[in-house]
Design a protein around this motif. Structure first.
Motif, PDB file in Angstrom:
ATOM      1  N   LYS A  96       0.514  -1.254   0.031  1.00  0.00           N
ATOM      2  CA  LYS A  96      -0.562   0.000   0.264  1.00  0.00           C
ATOM      3  C   LYS A  96       0.895   1.628  -0.075  1.00  0.00           C
ATOM      4  CE  LYS A  96      -3.827  -2.388   2.704  1.00  0.00           C
ATOM      5  NZ  LYS A  96      -5.079  -1.796   3.132  1.00  0.00           N
ATOM      6  N   VAL A  97       2.003   0.891   1.100  1.00  0.00           N
ATOM      7  CA  VAL A  97       2.701   2.127   0.636  1.00  0.00           C
ATOM      8  C   VAL A  97       3.233   2.581  -0.595  1.00  0.00           C
ATOM      9  CG1 VAL A  97       4.933   2.831   2.045  1.00  0.00           C
ATOM     10  CG2 VAL A  97       3.118   2.173   3.166  1.00  0.00           C
ATOM     11  N   THR A  98       3.646   1.419  -1.114  1.00  0.00           N
ATOM     12  CA  THR A  98       4.452   1.473  -2.168  1.00  0.00           C
ATOM     13  C   THR A  98       3.766   1.730  -3.681  1.00  0.00           C
ATOM     14  OG1 THR A  98       6.070  -0.047  -1.856  1.00  0.00           O
ATOM     15  CG2 THR A  98       5.891   0.512  -4.348  1.00  0.00           C
ATOM     16  N   SER A  99       2.384   1.484  -3.457  1.00  0.00           N
ATOM     17  CA  SER A  99       1.222   1.831  -4.435  1.00  0.00           C
ATOM     18  C   SER A  99       1.126   3.707  -3.799  1.00  0.00           C
ATOM     19  CB  SER A  99       0.553   1.604  -4.166  1.00  0.00           C
ATOM     20  OG  SER A  99      -0.490   1.685  -5.088  1.00  0.00           O
ATOM     21  N   PHE A 100       0.955   3.857  -2.998  1.00  0.00           N
ATOM     22  CA  PHE A 100       0.896   5.669  -2.527  1.00  0.00           C
ATOM     23  C   PHE A 100       1.987   6.235  -3.091  1.00  0.00           C
ATOM     24  CE2 PHE A 100       1.350   8.493   0.422  1.00  0.00           C
ATOM     25  CZ  PHE A 100       0.395   9.413   0.509  1.00  0.00           C
ATOM     26  N   LEU A 101       3.225   6.001  -2.870  1.00  0.00           N
ATOM     27  CA  LEU A 101       4.401   6.696  -3.275  1.00  0.00           C
ATOM     28  C   LEU A 101       3.749   6.654  -4.976  1.00  0.00           C
ATOM     29  CD1 LEU A 101       7.066   5.529  -0.864  1.00  0.00           C
ATOM     30  CD2 LEU A 101       5.641   7.608  -0.595  1.00  0.00           C
ATOM     31  N   LYS A 102       3.765   5.721  -5.209  1.00  0.00           N
ATOM     32  CA  LYS A 102       3.915   5.474  -6.990  1.00  0.00           C
ATOM     33  C   LYS A 102       2.963   6.578  -8.039  1.00  0.00           C
ATOM     34  CE  LYS A 102       6.001   0.823  -8.080  1.00  0.00           C
ATOM     35  NZ  LYS A 102       6.478  -0.360  -8.134  1.00  0.00           N
ATOM     36  N   LEU A 103       1.731   6.301  -7.477  1.00  0.00           N
ATOM     37  CA  LEU A 103       0.230   7.277  -7.231  1.00  0.00           C
ATOM     38  C   LEU A 103       0.226   8.570  -6.881  1.00  0.00           C
ATOM     39  CD1 LEU A 103      -2.572   4.927  -6.782  1.00  0.00           C
ATOM     40  CD2 LEU A 103      -1.286   5.430  -9.566  1.00  0.00           C
ATOM     41  N   SER A 104       1.756   8.979  -5.710  1.00  0.00           N
ATOM     42  CA  SER A 104       1.257   9.989  -5.522  1.00  0.00           C
ATOM     43  C   SER A 104       2.800  10.747  -6.593  1.00  0.00           C
ATOM     44  CB  SER A 104       1.753  10.889  -4.555  1.00  0.00           C
ATOM     45  OG  SER A 104       1.376   9.665  -2.883  1.00  0.00           O
ATOM     46  N   TRP A 105       3.630  10.284  -7.091  1.00  0.00           N
ATOM     47  CA  TRP A 105       4.753  10.753  -8.487  1.00  0.00           C
ATOM     48  C   TRP A 105       3.989  11.291  -9.587  1.00  0.00           C
ATOM     49  CZ3 TRP A 105       8.759  13.798  -7.443  1.00  0.00           C
ATOM     50  CH2 TRP A 105       9.588  13.419  -8.701  1.00  0.00           C
ATOM     51  N   GLU A 106       3.646   9.903  -9.743  1.00  0.00           N
ATOM     52  CA  GLU A 106       2.570  10.108 -11.224  1.00  0.00           C
ATOM     53  C   GLU A 106       1.538  11.474 -11.000  1.00  0.00           C
ATOM     54  OE1 GLU A 106      -0.840   7.532 -13.341  1.00  0.00           O
ATOM     55  OE2 GLU A 106       0.994   6.994 -12.364  1.00  0.00           O
ATOM     56  N   GLU A 107       0.611  11.620 -10.132  1.00  0.00           N
ATOM     57  CA  GLU A 107      -0.391  12.841  -9.822  1.00  0.00           C
ATOM     58  C   GLU A 107       0.941  14.425  -9.948  1.00  0.00           C
ATOM     59  OE1 GLU A 107      -3.000  14.819  -7.334  1.00  0.00           O
ATOM     60  OE2 GLU A 107      -2.489  12.663  -6.872  1.00  0.00           O
ATOM     61  N   VAL A 108       2.093  14.580  -9.381  1.00  0.00           N
ATOM     62  CA  VAL A 108       3.522  15.169  -9.523  1.00  0.00           C
ATOM     63  C   VAL A 108       3.091  15.578 -10.777  1.00  0.00           C
ATOM     64  CG1 VAL A 108       5.566  16.346  -8.295  1.00  0.00           C
ATOM     65  CG2 VAL A 108       3.575  15.247  -6.617  1.00  0.00           C
ATOM     66  N   GLN A 109       4.207  14.439 -11.618  1.00  0.00           N
ATOM     67  CA  GLN A 109       4.366  14.617 -12.948  1.00  0.00           C
ATOM     68  C   GLN A 109       3.530  14.812 -13.780  1.00  0.00           C
ATOM     69  OE1 GLN A 109       6.374  10.667 -13.491  1.00  0.00           O
ATOM     70  NE2 GLN A 109       8.514  11.456 -13.138  1.00  0.00           N
ATOM     71  N   HIS A 110       2.516  14.349 -13.879  1.00  0.00           N
ATOM     72  CA  HIS A 110       1.695  15.201 -14.528  1.00  0.00           C
ATOM     73  C   HIS A 110      -0.197  16.008 -13.694  1.00  0.00           C
ATOM     74  CE1 HIS A 110       3.268  12.007 -16.590  1.00  0.00           C
ATOM     75  NE2 HIS A 110       3.046  11.099 -16.134  1.00  0.00           N
ATOM     76  N   ASN A 111       0.070  15.732 -13.233  1.00  0.00           N
ATOM     77  CA  ASN A 111      -1.692  16.605 -12.911  1.00  0.00           C
ATOM     78  C   ASN A 111      -1.007  17.999 -11.993  1.00  0.00           C
ATOM     79  OD1 ASN A 111      -3.247  14.740 -14.042  1.00  0.00           O
ATOM     80  ND2 ASN A 111      -2.982  13.273 -11.812  1.00  0.00           N
ATOM     81  N   VAL A 112      -0.580  18.216 -11.693  1.00  0.00           N
ATOM     82  CA  VAL A 112      -0.036  19.512 -11.028  1.00  0.00           C
ATOM     83  C   VAL A 112       0.733  20.464 -12.285  1.00  0.00           C
ATOM     84  CG1 VAL A 112       1.623  20.125  -9.037  1.00  0.00           C
ATOM     85  CG2 VAL A 112       1.077  17.912  -8.995  1.00  0.00           C
ATOM     86  N   THR A 113       0.038  21.347 -11.344  1.00  0.00           N
ATOM     87  CA  THR A 113       0.641  22.901 -12.562  1.00  0.00           C
ATOM     88  C   THR A 113       1.498  23.436 -11.682  1.00  0.00           C
ATOM     89  OG1 THR A 113      -1.465  24.360 -11.967  1.00  0.00           O
ATOM     90  CG2 THR A 113      -1.614  22.712 -14.173  1.00  0.00           C
ATOM     91  N   TRP A 114       3.110  23.659 -12.046  1.00  0.00           N
ATOM     92  CA  TRP A 114       3.839  24.349 -11.572  1.00  0.00           C
ATOM     93  C   TRP A 114       3.416  26.001 -12.082  1.00  0.00           C
ATOM     94  CZ3 TRP A 114       5.605  21.587  -7.516  1.00  0.00           C
ATOM     95  CH2 TRP A 114       6.081  20.566  -7.982  1.00  0.00           C
ATOM     96  N   PRO A 115       3.694  27.078 -11.254  1.00  0.00           N
ATOM     97  CA  PRO A 115       3.791  28.225 -11.595  1.00  0.00           C
ATOM     98  C   PRO A 115       4.939  28.748 -12.019  1.00  0.00           C
ATOM     99  CG  PRO A 115       3.820  28.173  -9.309  1.00  0.00           C
ATOM    100  CD  PRO A 115       4.051  26.909  -9.460  1.00  0.00           C
TER     101      PRO A 115
END
Length: 63
Positions: free
Chosen positions: A3-22
């Motif tokens: 669960k921890v590994t899955s959480f970290l992978k999904l979090s990193w994917e979200e940071v790379q693809h869904n977050v808009t950086w200023p």
């Protein structure tokens, strides 16, 4: 542990693809605004402290 590994992978994917950086210029503007606001706030608190200190000193000296 999966669960921890899955959480970290999904979090990193979200940071790379869904977050808009200023943009850097936006960050500079925001940082400047925060700095100026903090300085104004600090000056106001210092002024209030100075006034209260002097008023209380006058009050205590009158007795």
């Amino acid at each position: 542990m999966d669960k921890v590994t899955s959480f970290l992978k999904l979090s990193w994917e979200e940071v790379q693809h869904n977050v808009t950086w200023p943009k850097f210029s936006e960050l500079q503007g925001s940082s400047t605004l925060v700095l100026v606001a903090s300085l104004i706030f600090a000056l106001m608190v210092g002024l209030v402290d100075y006034v209260f200190e002097n008023v209380l000193n006058l009050f205590y000296q009158s007795f």
